[in-house]
Design an enzyme around this catalytic site. Structure first.
Site, PDB file in Angstrom:
ATOM      1  N   TYR A 172      50.633  38.619  39.914  1.00 28.87           N
ATOM      2  CA  TYR A 172      50.378  37.513  40.813  1.00 28.87           C
ATOM      3  C   TYR A 172      51.481  36.905  41.362  1.00 28.87           C
ATOM      4  O   TYR A 172      52.457  36.470  40.748  1.00 28.87           O
ATOM      5  CB  TYR A 172      49.319  36.273  39.635  1.00 28.87           C
ATOM      6  N   ASP A 197      47.847  36.619  29.575  1.00 35.59           N
ATOM      7  CA  ASP A 197      47.111  35.420  30.492  1.00 35.59           C
ATOM      8  C   ASP A 197      45.622  36.074  30.741  1.00 35.59           C
ATOM      9  O   ASP A 197      45.489  37.240  31.430  1.00 35.59           O
ATOM     10  CB  ASP A 197      47.947  35.552  31.973  1.00 35.59           C
ATOM     11  N   ILE A 234      42.932  34.547  31.943  1.00 33.95           N
ATOM     12  CA  ILE A 234      41.960  33.707  32.791  1.00 33.95           C
ATOM     13  C   ILE A 234      40.681  34.593  33.443  1.00 33.95           C
ATOM     14  O   ILE A 234      39.718  34.076  33.831  1.00 33.95           O
ATOM     15  CB  ILE A 234      42.579  32.963  33.962  1.00 33.95           C
ATOM     16  N   LYS A 278      38.429  30.650  36.890  1.00 39.07           N
ATOM     17  CA  LYS A 278      37.766  31.989  37.242  1.00 39.07           C
ATOM     18  C   LYS A 278      36.428  32.268  36.903  1.00 39.07           C
ATOM     19  O   LYS A 278      35.770  32.686  37.504  1.00 39.07           O
ATOM     20  CB  LYS A 278      38.894  33.059  37.229  1.00 39.07           C
TER      21      LYS A 278
END
Length: 461
Positions: free
Chosen positions: A143, A228, A230, A270
């Site tokens: 990202y 992570d 998410i 998200k």
């Protein structure tokens, strides 16, 4: 007269990832008011199931109006709240995290730290786990915002772990070791590895084999792991999502030292599609990390009103079940539209099962196998085709020609418009290439014929 931070351009805002957003904002697409505008396909937002949330809000107006059993609790919520967060919200949050994982693992709310989004959660973990100049390994592609979130204020370094398309960008023991050695060569002390699972930008879930490799590596090097997660609620196809916490449980490592060096980041941005609510969290079994992160979270709290509302919403078991099922179905449908549309234009995507985006292979459209050619293609797609997509170089991909294209922040109709634009662009490019090739062939033909004629003429003398 300003600080070094204010004077230096180290935020990462000059990345093509952010520049594409800026161009979109100057000329945003609208089906009626600006049909030739730029379609935003560089934003990983989930706007597909707003109606499900809105329907719940209509049926539960008391929660919106800050009422409990018909009585206003405005004053209670308006006053200062302890930065540990509302217990009711934290309890519902860990229950929701367990549901997403098929209730294969239980979470304890005392290990949870509330933060103003996953951006804040990741930065806080950097402050807790590393000092200025120390490093975290990140598998590529990753990202683009991590260059800002992890580094800008903490001054922690990122060491890319270059993964390859030859194995669908999977983590291997050799890529982990190579990244660790690279850090060593740069005189950087590695404090941990950060992974996104499911991956942004790949849209794939990590396998148990990868997670075990990661755990073994962290044990061997005595470092941390940040997972992570998410996008954990966006898994719409097999294989199912496996959290690193599940692997720890399967290996009976809950009481081992490594369990205190594994930290999970999560957010409702998200899965629930509410990034504007700024709801993120850190989950860790390390008491010192939880204590320090909780203190740091006071610089970016989630409002009491938001916590109260979401506690009510997540506490409705029928809503959470219905929402997760509807959302997965819509994500899968939207992904099928984009994959089919790109395939129709002769463009392939990495096989994926999660996320709000596709990882798209456009190597065959490059004028040369370079990142300069990738940037040229990106500009053409942005300015001439009118689509803001993210070039792989902004995600630190080691191979030119890959792009991240988001599909969940728009309606099916807008997505179909985007696919038609891509098809027209590819067809026109193919036509121009055919004309150019025909021209080259004709030039070669007449040049050869002229040479032969001259040769014959010379022989006849």
């Amino acid at each position: 007269m300003l600080s070094r931070k204010a004077s230096e351009d180290s935020h990462g805002q000059d990345s093509s990832y952010f520049l594409g957003w800026q161009e979109y904002e100057k000329n945003p697409y609208h089906p009626i008011h600006n049909p030739s505008g730029i379609i935003q396909m560089g934003l990983a937002e989930n706007q597909l199931s707003f109606d499900v949330v809105e329907s719940w809000l209509e049926r539960n107006s008391d929660s919106m109006e800050m009422k409990k059993d018909g009585t206003s609790i405005f004053r209670e919520l308006a006053l200062f709240q302890d930065y540990h967060g509302l217990p009711a919200f934290k309890n519902e949050l860990v229950e929701f995290m367990a549901k997403i994982r098929g209730n294969g693992i239980k979470f304890d709310s005392k290990n949870l730290v509330l933060t103003a989004g996953a951006t804040s959660a990741n930065e806080i973990l950097m402050f807790c786990l590393a000092n200025k100049g120390e490093a975290f390994i990140l598998p590529t592609p990753y990202y683009p915002g991590f260059d800002r979130d992890l580094k800008w204020r903490t001054e922690v370094e990122i060491v890319p772990m270059n993964c390859s398309s030859s194995n669908d960008f999977r983590i291997t023991s050799s890529t982990l070791e190579q990244a660790f050695q690279q850090a060593k060569n740069l005189n950087l002390k590695v404090k941990g590895v950060l992974v996104t699972n499911p991956s942004n930008p790949l849209g794939t879930t990590m396998t148990k084999n990868e997670l075990n490799l990661l755990l073994n590596f962290a044990i061997d090097k005595n470092i941390h792991i940040i997972s992570d997660e998410i996008y954990s609620g966006t898994v719409f196809d097999s294989p199912k999502f496996v959290s690193i916490m599940e692997v720890i449980n399967e290996r009976s490592l809950q009481n081992d030292e490594i369990s205190k060096r594994v930290h999970v980041v999560y957010s409702l941005s998200k899965d629930l599609g509410v990034p504007g609510f700024r709801v993120g969290m850190i989950y860790s079994s390390n008491e010192k990390v939880v204590s320090t992160a909780t203190k740091m979270s006071s610089f970016g709290l989630i409002s009491s009103q938001t916590q109260y509302l979401l506690a009510k919403l997540l506490g409705d078991n029928k809503f959470t079940f219905d929402y997760m099922e509807v959302n997965k179905t819509r994500l899968k449908k939207q992904k099928e539209i984009i994959v089919s549309g790109l395939k129709n234009a002769g463009i392939q995507c990495l096989k994926s099962n999660a996320g709000l985006f596709c990882w798209v292979d456009m190597k065959h459209l490059l004028s040369s196998s370079t990142f300069e050619a990738e940037k040229e293609l990106w500009k053409i797609i942005l300015y001439r085709v009118g689509l803001n997509i993210s070039p792989g170089s902004s995600c630190h991909c080691s191979e030119p020609g890959w792009f991240r294209i988001c599909f969940a922040n728009m309606s099916q109709e807008t997505l179909k418009v985007a696919m038609r634009r891509i098809k027209v662009f590819i067809d026109s490019t193919s036509t121009m290439n055919s004309i150019k090739q025909s021209f080259v062939n004709n030039v070669n033909y007449y040049t050869t014929k002229r040479r032969m004629t001259n040769r014959i003429f010379q022989l006849s003398l």
